[in-house]
Every structure is written in structure tokens, then in C-alpha cells.
Design a protein around this motif. Structure first.
Motif, PDB file in Angstrom:
ATOM      1  N   ALA A  34      74.265  35.399  52.156  1.00 22.86           N
ATOM      2  CA  ALA A  34      75.479  34.595  52.287  1.00 22.86           C
ATOM      3  C   ALA A  34      75.448  33.840  53.613  1.00 22.86           C
ATOM      4  CB  ALA A  34      76.711  35.493  52.222  1.00 22.86           C
ATOM      5  N   ILE A  35      75.600  32.520  53.542  1.00 26.43           N
ATOM      6  CA  ILE A  35      75.579  31.698  54.761  1.00 26.43           C
ATOM      7  C   ILE A  35      76.990  31.236  55.077  1.00 26.43           C
ATOM      8  CG2 ILE A  35      74.582  29.647  55.852  1.00 26.43           C
ATOM      9  CD1 ILE A  35      72.290  29.827  53.857  1.00 26.43           C
ATOM     10  N   THR A  36      77.493  31.645  56.242  1.00 25.25           N
ATOM     11  CA  THR A  36      78.842  31.214  56.639  1.00 25.25           C
ATOM     12  C   THR A  36      78.730  29.918  57.425  1.00 25.25           C
ATOM     13  OG1 THR A  36      78.582  32.628  58.563  1.00 25.25           O
ATOM     14  CG2 THR A  36      79.924  33.475  56.794  1.00 25.25           C
ATOM     15  N   GLY A  37      79.555  28.976  57.051  1.00 23.01           N
ATOM     16  CA  GLY A  37      79.441  27.657  57.686  1.00 23.01           C
ATOM     17  C   GLY A  37      78.150  27.011  57.256  1.00 23.01           C
ATOM     18  N   ALA A  38      77.938  26.966  55.917  1.00 20.63           N
ATOM     19  CA  ALA A  38      76.651  26.483  55.392  1.00 20.63           C
ATOM     20  C   ALA A  38      76.499  24.966  55.496  1.00 20.63           C
ATOM     21  CB  ALA A  38      76.492  26.927  53.936  1.00 20.63           C
ATOM     22  N   HIS A  39      77.558  24.285  55.913  1.00 19.59           N
ATOM     23  CA  HIS A  39      77.449  22.827  56.136  1.00 19.59           C
ATOM     24  C   HIS A  39      76.768  22.594  57.474  1.00 19.59           C
ATOM     25  CE1 HIS A  39      81.371  24.447  57.388  1.00 19.59           C
ATOM     26  NE2 HIS A  39      81.225  23.696  58.454  1.00 19.59           N
ATOM     27  N   ASP A  40      75.493  22.988  57.537  1.00 15.55           N
ATOM     28  CA  ASP A  40      74.777  23.055  58.803  1.00 15.55           C
ATOM     29  C   ASP A  40      73.332  22.633  58.554  1.00 15.55           C
ATOM     30  OD1 ASP A  40      73.802  23.746  61.306  1.00 15.55           O
ATOM     31  OD2 ASP A  40      73.724  25.887  60.870  1.00 15.55           O
ATOM     32  N   ALA A  41      72.934  21.547  59.208  1.00 16.44           N
ATOM     33  CA  ALA A  41      71.578  21.021  58.991  1.00 16.44           C
ATOM     34  C   ALA A  41      70.523  22.065  59.335  1.00 16.44           C
ATOM     35  CB  ALA A  41      71.372  19.765  59.836  1.00 16.44           C
ATOM     36  N   ALA A  42      70.765  22.816  60.446  1.00 13.25           N
ATOM     37  CA  ALA A  42      69.776  23.819  60.871  1.00 13.25           C
ATOM     38  C   ALA A  42      69.631  24.909  59.812  1.00 13.25           C
ATOM     39  CB  ALA A  42      70.181  24.418  62.212  1.00 13.25           C
ATOM     40  N   ALA A  43      70.761  25.346  59.226  1.00  7.97           N
ATOM     41  CA  ALA A  43      70.706  26.395  58.205  1.00  7.97           C
ATOM     42  C   ALA A  43      69.976  25.896  56.964  1.00  7.97           C
ATOM     43  CB  ALA A  43      72.124  26.854  57.849  1.00  7.97           C
ATOM     44  N   MET A  44      70.218  24.637  56.612  1.00  8.81           N
ATOM     45  CA  MET A  44      69.557  24.077  55.429  1.00  8.81           C
ATOM     46  C   MET A  44      68.042  23.990  55.653  1.00  8.81           C
ATOM     47  SD  MET A  44      71.557  23.634  52.942  1.00  8.81           S
ATOM     48  CE  MET A  44      73.329  23.752  52.693  1.00  8.81           C
ATOM     49  N   ALA A  45      67.658  23.655  56.899  1.00 10.02           N
ATOM     50  CA  ALA A  45      66.227  23.569  57.214  1.00 10.02           C
ATOM     51  C   ALA A  45      65.559  24.930  57.068  1.00 10.02           C
ATOM     52  CB  ALA A  45      66.035  23.037  58.631  1.00 10.02           C
ATOM     53  N   VAL A  46      66.308  25.978  57.338  1.00  8.77           N
ATOM     54  CA  VAL A  46      65.786  27.333  57.207  1.00  8.77           C
ATOM     55  C   VAL A  46      65.735  27.734  55.733  1.00  8.77           C
ATOM     56  CG1 VAL A  46      66.378  29.752  57.663  1.00  8.77           C
ATOM     57  CG2 VAL A  46      66.517  28.063  59.498  1.00  8.77           C
ATOM     58  N   LEU A  47      66.781  27.343  55.028  1.00  4.93           N
ATOM     59  CA  LEU A  47      66.906  27.741  53.622  1.00  4.93           C
ATOM     60  C   LEU A  47      65.806  27.138  52.751  1.00  4.93           C
ATOM     61  CD1 LEU A  47      68.778  29.444  51.947  1.00  4.93           C
ATOM     62  CD2 LEU A  47      70.227  27.434  51.560  1.00  4.93           C
ATOM     63  N   ALA A  48      65.469  25.879  53.031  1.00  2.16           N
ATOM     64  CA  ALA A  48      64.524  25.169  52.161  1.00  2.16           C
ATOM     65  C   ALA A  48      63.246  25.966  51.879  1.00  2.16           C
ATOM     66  CB  ALA A  48      64.210  23.792  52.753  1.00  2.16           C
ATOM     67  N   PRO A  49      62.497  26.393  52.910  1.00  2.00           N
ATOM     68  CA  PRO A  49      61.249  27.118  52.611  1.00  2.00           C
ATOM     69  C   PRO A  49      61.503  28.504  51.995  1.00  2.00           C
ATOM     70  CG  PRO A  49      61.636  27.069  54.989  1.00  2.00           C
ATOM     71  CD  PRO A  49      62.660  26.168  54.364  1.00  2.00           C
ATOM     72  N   LEU A  50      62.617  29.130  52.372  1.00  3.92           N
ATOM     73  CA  LEU A  50      62.892  30.481  51.861  1.00  3.92           C
ATOM     74  C   LEU A  50      63.172  30.444  50.356  1.00  3.92           C
ATOM     75  CD1 LEU A  50      65.134  31.749  54.796  1.00  3.92           C
ATOM     76  CD2 LEU A  50      62.843  32.570  54.234  1.00  3.92           C
ATOM     77  N   VAL A  51      63.905  29.406  49.958  1.00  7.33           N
ATOM     78  CA  VAL A  51      64.216  29.241  48.537  1.00  7.33           C
ATOM     79  C   VAL A  51      62.947  28.866  47.771  1.00  7.33           C
ATOM     80  CG1 VAL A  51      65.448  27.751  46.909  1.00  7.33           C
ATOM     81  CG2 VAL A  51      66.657  28.707  48.865  1.00  7.33           C
ATOM     82  N   LYS A  52      62.167  28.003  48.392  1.00  8.54           N
ATOM     83  CA  LYS A  52      60.930  27.541  47.757  1.00  8.54           C
ATOM     84  C   LYS A  52      59.979  28.714  47.480  1.00  8.54           C
ATOM     85  CE  LYS A  52      57.033  24.623  48.929  1.00  8.54           C
ATOM     86  NZ  LYS A  52      56.361  25.517  49.883  1.00  8.54           N
ATOM     87  N   SER A  73      70.567  16.035  52.150  1.00  7.71           N
ATOM     88  CA  SER A  73      69.705  15.400  53.164  1.00  7.71           C
ATOM     89  C   SER A  73      68.555  16.310  53.589  1.00  7.71           C
ATOM     90  CB  SER A  73      70.510  14.902  54.371  1.00  7.71           C
ATOM     91  OG  SER A  73      71.561  15.759  54.676  1.00  7.71           O
ATOM     92  N   ALA A  74      68.713  17.634  53.389  1.00 10.83           N
ATOM     93  CA  ALA A  74      67.596  18.542  53.712  1.00 10.83           C
ATOM     94  C   ALA A  74      66.649  18.700  52.528  1.00 10.83           C
ATOM     95  CB  ALA A  74      68.135  19.901  54.140  1.00 10.83           C
ATOM     96  N   GLY A  75      67.017  18.094  51.399  1.00 11.81           N
ATOM     97  CA  GLY A  75      66.169  18.195  50.211  1.00 11.81           C
ATOM     98  C   GLY A  75      66.221  19.564  49.550  1.00 11.81           C
ATOM     99  N   VAL A  76      67.344  20.258  49.683  1.00 11.25           N
ATOM    100  CA  VAL A  76      67.493  21.563  49.042  1.00 11.25           C
ATOM    101  C   VAL A  76      68.393  21.396  47.821  1.00 11.25           C
ATOM    102  CG1 VAL A  76      68.131  23.979  49.384  1.00 11.25           C
ATOM    103  CG2 VAL A  76      67.446  22.604  51.358  1.00 11.25           C
ATOM    104  N   SER A  77      67.898  21.820  46.676  1.00 13.18           N
ATOM    105  CA  SER A  77      68.706  21.732  45.468  1.00 13.18           C
ATOM    106  C   SER A  77      69.566  22.986  45.351  1.00 13.18           C
ATOM    107  CB  SER A  77      67.785  21.613  44.250  1.00 13.18           C
ATOM    108  OG  SER A  77      68.524  21.919  43.096  1.00 13.18           O
ATOM    109  N   ILE A  78      70.887  22.802  45.444  1.00 12.89           N
ATOM    110  CA  ILE A  78      71.760  23.986  45.471  1.00 12.89           C
ATOM    111  C   ILE A  78      72.604  24.116  44.202  1.00 12.89           C
ATOM    112  CG2 ILE A  78      71.892  24.083  47.993  1.00 12.89           C
ATOM    113  CD1 ILE A  78      74.775  22.848  47.647  1.00 12.89           C
TER     114      ILE A  78
END
Lengths: 316, 318
Positions: A34-52, A73-78
Motif C-alpha cells: 500500500a502506497i500512501t500519497g501515491a501521487h508521487d513521481a518518485a514512488a511511481m519510478a520505484v513501482l515501475a520495475p517492481l511491478v514489471k 507519466s511514469a509509464g506504469v499501467s495501474i
């Protein structure tokens, strides 16, 4: 929580952690984060490879509209992940804590909410995230150049000015974490500015008292010594020059710092001026929590998530 | 207040160079060594003399000193020894030399630190200053664009607000001695904002405000600030963090000896930073070199002490 599946081998690098996590995820499936305050470019950058890599199944908490735009904008499909739309920062923290308490998430991750607000919600007993006897503590895990082992440092992130009792709990939790990385009998250094016990240095006296508890078997299966200064704890050369007779000197696995500022300057100095790798996690609650620092690189944030996954996998 | 008018020193080798230039121009400086019968202490005295930094008056047990000098291959004739076998009396004699102007720097040998400090602060001598004695370290960290000062990593266990201001002022004097005329000072905390649950952050804010009001002379002070904010600057996604110090700190002030010590050790052991230290707050500087210091670090400390001694002397003359 009891660790039932301790690793059979000693883990010495983040590369190894990643391999182990990929293997255990293939068996256990992705972890819910669970990501709190997920409207965060840094968090999305972290999420992308983990989800991949299929390691993480996220729940995104925060401003829904901004979450979608940051993800895009981070290219993560949510589209296939739950989004909990709460704009207020405190409510976002509370929603995350509730998921953890209900067992609906395995890891908490701080995005764009203040660290202090998030910790406050998690520490408040009424939230139910931490049990009566639990203390939330921060453990930083370092892979440093020229060292053949991981080094665990606590607490440079959560407990502000621990008293003796809290220091022992910080130590116990850090030792437990070290065990989950295959260090069967961790060597623990209680850091101070000196190696000699002096009455005008309370930190040195506390170090001595806790070390003696270790000698008497009151701290479980760990070798504990202190007071020791950082160079003597880590460097065999310094230990030899200063002629400190200690089983821990020069080969410490776990460093217990006397106050938050000490641990904090240490990890920031190391991360600013060396090539060390690091991950940090908050333990002692229902789930591991990741509270990245402002300056933490993406790599550090990803390592932190890998640590959390591994802790969960070895704790089941 | 006297501000050195030479260019700011940015690296440890420049610090060394500057001290050597000073002694070449105006004569070699003198260290008064309190209780010198110790191998590491004599090696430091030898190195300082060989590099043209300072000669030493070695106060202590003459026979023991000579025996050690023989084993180190030091020629007895090259060094002045003042015989006094009793440790307390030797320390007192060494302090007397400094007090009478026969030495520029007081250097600790194998006398307990507490004994030496008690003498320096004693009314028997005129060395005592207006503030407390404190330690300032200077680090040359690979990757940082200039020297980094740090206080207090060697003397005061845990400073209260009043002491921290004294410590800060003492360290600002050291920065001035290095030609850094208006050092940027970061009051270090574990956080970058004021947190009411963290006294260190509140004390930092108070001192920063005092600086804004002109109550801390000769420096720009800001805080609370974390180590990375002080040395790396504001990350792009942080709004409204207005600090003249962030990313460009000359001096870091920490609240406890342990935090300072762990920081020095992190930088010296893990990044191979060169460092030196000096104790300030008295009329002359005190040099304490530790057994575990490398030869280079010991010389850096002595060079630093010489520059500080000069600066204090010029300040007193004004």
C-alpha cells in the motif's frame, strides 16, 4: 512474529537478495504493497520495475486524479490495481494503516505524505498497527565496498532518544532482522565515541551495561560488545591499532547507535560520499514499512522494498 | 574580530602548505608537549619538525624520552627535552611554557586529557578564554567541493543550547583561521524541518534565528538540516526550502560527541577523508592526536593548530 524459515545461506549483497526474492516470489506470488500519497513521481519510478518483475501488487492511496497522471507519466499501467481516493494526508495514512491491521496489505510505503505524520498514525496504539509491547524501529542495511558482509544499523530513523530499555528492544529487532539474512549469531556493536567506559559519558556506560547483558545470555544468540567507536567496530586495522580486545571489534554485523542523529548522519554520509548500497525498513508493526528519505535514490528505495519482501517471505 | 585575509583553504594539502609557508615566512612554530614519553607522540613531533612545521619542547621523563627516541632513530641533539618525571608536574610545566609565550601550541602527550584541561582552565595561568573549550574537526572529503568543518566530535559529551552556541563560535574562529571569512554553518538534525518532538531540531531553529538577528558574528547559520541537505542541497521536488546554507555548508554543528564521532569515523574510514582536529576556546590552541590517527591526519591537526594559533594571536593584537 517468529521466523520459521531462516535462510540456509549467509546473504551478503543486494544482488543476492534480489535473486532470492525473485525465486521466492515465483513460489509465493507478489506481495501487496500500500502506497500512501501515491501521487508521487518518485514512488511511481520505484513501482515501475517492481511491478514489471511481478514482485509487487500495489494499492494506491491518495489523490486519485493525480495518481493516474503520475502513473501515466511514469509509464506504469495501474488500471488493474485498487486506488483509494483520499486527498487528506492524514486520512491517507489512516487508510494505509487500516489495510495493514486488517491483513489486506503486506508492506506499507510512504509516498507524498510527511514521514512524521505517517509514523504518528502508525505509532498511535489506537490504530492497532503496533502491539502494546512493540516498538517501531528503523533498520538500515548496508552493502559497503570492501566488506564481505551486510551491516545493519539501528536506529537512525524512528526512535528519537531511546532509553536503555528501548535500546535493548532496538537491538533485539535489529538482531532478528540480521538473522533473517542468514547471520546466525550476529555480532553487535553498541556505538559510542570511545572504547573505554567513562562516568561522564552516559552512552559509554549504557554500552557497557548492555554488553554485559549480552555476556550473561540476556540478549539471546548474539555476541554483543560496547562501547565501541565506529572505526573499531568495522575496521580490523583500527581494532588492532587501538588494541581493543573484543570479539565484535573489526567484524560487527549490527551497529546500534545511541540516538537518531548519529545513525542519520552515518547513513547519509555513507550514501552521499561512497558507492555503498543501502535499503531501509521500519519494523516492529503489523507489516514492514518503507519511509524513504528525501534524498534516497530510486535504487535505495527499490532495495528497501526488496528487504521488506524478503522479511515477509522469511517470516511466514 | 580578525578575519584572515588570505584565500580560503579548500583542501587538506593546502592547509599543510599554508602552515609551512607561514613558518617559512615568520619562523618555525613551537609545540609544548605535555608528557612526551610515548612513541606516537614522539613520531608526531619528529614528523612536524622534519616537515618544517614546528619544533617541539618535549616535557617529561628525559630518560624514557631519550630511550624512545633512540628506538625511533631520532637524534637526541635535534630535540629540546625538559626533564620532569612526575606526570602532573610535567603537564603543569608544559602549560607554563605556553602561558609564558614560549610555545604556540600546547600538545597533549600521555597525560590524561582531564588533567591537561584542568590546567588550561586554571586561574593559575592566563590561558582561559571566555567560552568553554571545544573540539573542531576539519575534513577533506573526496567528493565534496571544499573543506568540511565539524564540531563537536571530540570534547563536549552533550551540549546544551548555551554550550552549543559557544562551540559554534569556537568553530567559526577556526574557519576564519582557514581564510573562510563567512562560513556557512548547518545545525545538523535527523530532519530538515522543525519537529516539536525532536529537541535537536528546535535548538537548531533557535540558533539559526539568532544568526539571522546578527547574534552570531562572522557566519551564516541555518538549521535544522540533515547531513545530505547540508552537503548536497535541496532536492528538485522540495518546495519552499529556502536556505543559504543547504548544499554548500562549510561547518556542521552536531549536538553530541557520539553523533560527531560517528560522522567523522564514517567519513574517514568509509570515504578515506583526511582530517585534523584542534581544541579551541583558550588563548592558545590545544592539539590532541589519537593513537589511531594516521601520520597524515596527525600532521593535518598540527598544521591546523598552527594556523589557529596565528589567527588567535593576530586577533588578540588588534
Amino acid at each position: 512474529m517468529n521466523a520459521k524459515h531462516l535462510p540456509s545461506q549467509l546473504i551478503t549483497s543486494f544482488k543476492q537478495i534480489k535473486e532470492l526474492v525473485l525465486t521466492s516470489t515465483a513460489k509465493n506470488g507478489p506481495q501487496r504493497m500500500a502506497i500512501t500519497g501515491a501521487h508521487d513521481a518518485a514512488a511511481m519510478a520505484v513501482l515501475a520495475p517492481l511491478v514489471k518483475d511481478g514482485l509487487i501488487y500495489p494499492t494506491l492511496i491518495g489523490d486519485g486524479r493525480r495518481i493516474r497522471s503520475k502513473a501515466e507519466s511514469a509509464g506504469v499501467s495501474i488500471s488493474s490495481y485498487p486506488v483509494i481516493d483520499v486527498k487528506d494526508e492524514h486520512d491517507a495514512c489512516a487508510a494505509a494503516a487500516e489495510l495493514a491491521v486488517r491483513g489486506e496489505t503486506d508492506i506499507l510505503y510512504r509516498g507524498k505524505v510527511p514521514a512524521y505524520d505517517m509514523l504518528k498514525v502508525l505509532c498511535t496504539r489506537a490504530t492497532g498497527f503496533r502491539q502494546t509491547q512493540d516498538l517501531l524501529t528503523h533498520v538500515a542495511v548496508f552493502e559497503m565496498d570492501g566488506m564481505n558482509r551486510l551491516v545493519f544499523v539501528s536506529d537512525g530513523g524512528v526512535v528519537v532518544a531511546p532509553d536503555l530499555d528501548m535500546k535493548i528492544r532496538i537491538l533485539n529487532q535489529a538482531v532478528q532482522i540480521a538473522r533473517q539474512f542468514g547471520v546466525t549469531r550476529p555480532k553487535v556493536a553498541l556505538l559510542a565515541a570511545v572504547e573505554t567506559v567513562a562516568s561522564y559519558l552516559p552512552v559509554a556506560m549504557e554500552g557497557a551495561a548492555i554488553a554485559k547483558m549480552g555476556d550473561r545470555g540476556q540478549l539471546g544468540n548474539a555476541i554483543v560488545d560496547g562501547p565501541l567507536s565506529l572505526d573499531v567496530a568495522l575496521s580490523p586495522e583500527s581494532a588492532e591499532v587501538k588494541r581493543v580486545n573484543s570479539l565484535v571489534a573489526g567484524s560487527a554485523d549490527v551497529l546500534i547507535v545511541p540516538q537518531i542523529e548519529a545513525g542519520n548522519v552515518m547513513y547519509k554520509a555513507v550514501m552521499t560520499f561512497t558507492n555503498a548500497k543501502m535499503g531501509g525498513i521500519v519494523v516492529g508493526g503489523k507489516t514492514p514499512v518503507i519511509i524513504p528519505g528525501l534524498f534516497d535514490r530510486s535504487e535505495t528505495r527499490i532495495y528497501s522494498v526488496l528487504l521488506a519482501i524478503w522479511l515477509n517471505h522469511t517470516m511466514k | 574580530m580578525y578575519i584572515s585575509d588570505f584565500r580560503p583553504i579548500r583542501h587538506a594539502d593546502q592547509l599543510m602548505q599554508r602552515a609551512i609557508e607561514l613558518t617559512q615566512a615568520t619562523g618555525i612554530r613551537t609545540l609544548s608537549v605535555a608528557v612526551a614519553q610515548n612513541e606516537e607522540v614522539l613520531e608526531a613531533a619528529r614528523d612536524a619538525q622534519q616537515q618544517g612545521l614546528a619544533r617541539s619542547i618535549l616535557v617529561g621523563d628525559e630518560q624514557k624520552i631519550h630511550e624512545l627516541m633512540d628506538s625511533l632513530g631520532m637524534s637526541r641533539g635535534d630535540y629540546e627535552v625538559l626533564h620532569e618525571p612526575d606526570i602532573d608536574a610535567a603537564a603543569s610545566k608544559a602549560v607554563r611554557l605556553a602561558d609564558d609565550g614560549h610555545a604556540d601550541v600546547l600538545m597533549k602527550g600521555v597525560v590524561p586529557t582531564a588533567t591537561l584541561l584542568r590546567l588550561v582552565l586554571s586561574r593559575e595561568f592566563r590561558l582561559r578564554g571566555r567560552s568553554i573549550l571545544s573540539h573542531t574537526a576539519i575534513l577533506d572529503v573526496p567528493g565534496y567541493h571544499k573543506l568540511l568543518g565539524l564540531t563537536d566530535a571530540g570534547m563536549v559529551p552533550k551540549s546544551d543550547l548555551r554550550q552549543r552556541i559557544d562551540i559554534l563560535r569556537n568553530a567559526v574562529t577556526v574557519m576564519h583561521a582557514l581564510g573562510i571569512s563567512r562560513p556557512k554553518v548547518a545545525m545538523i538534525a535527523a530532519v530538515d524541518h522543525i519537529n516539536l518532538a525532536m529537541p535537536v531540531s528546535m535548538e537548531a531553529a533557535i540558533i539559526a534565528k539568532m544568526s539571522e538577528r546578527g547574534q552570531i558574528e562572522g557566519a551564516i547559520v541555518d538549521g535544522p538540516m540533515s547531513f545530505d541537505m547540508a552537503t548536497c542541497g535541496t532536492p528538485a521536488d522540495i518546495e519552499d526550502y529556502n536556505s543559504p546554507v543547504a548544499g554548500d555548508a562549510d561547518l556542521l554543528v552536531v549536538d553530541t560527541l557520539e553523533t560527531g564521532n560517528i560522522l567523522v569515523k564514517s567519513l574517514s574510514v568509509l570515504t578515506r577523508a583526511v582530517f585534523g582536529g584542534v581544541i579551541v576556546g583558550a588563548r592558545i590552541p590545544l592539539s590532541l592526536v589519537s593513537r589511531s590517527d594516521s601520520a597524515q591526519n596527525k600532521m593535518t591537526s598540527i598544521a591546523l593548530s598552527i594556523l589557529v594559533a596565528d589567527h588567535l594571536k593576530l586577533g588578540a593584537a588588534k
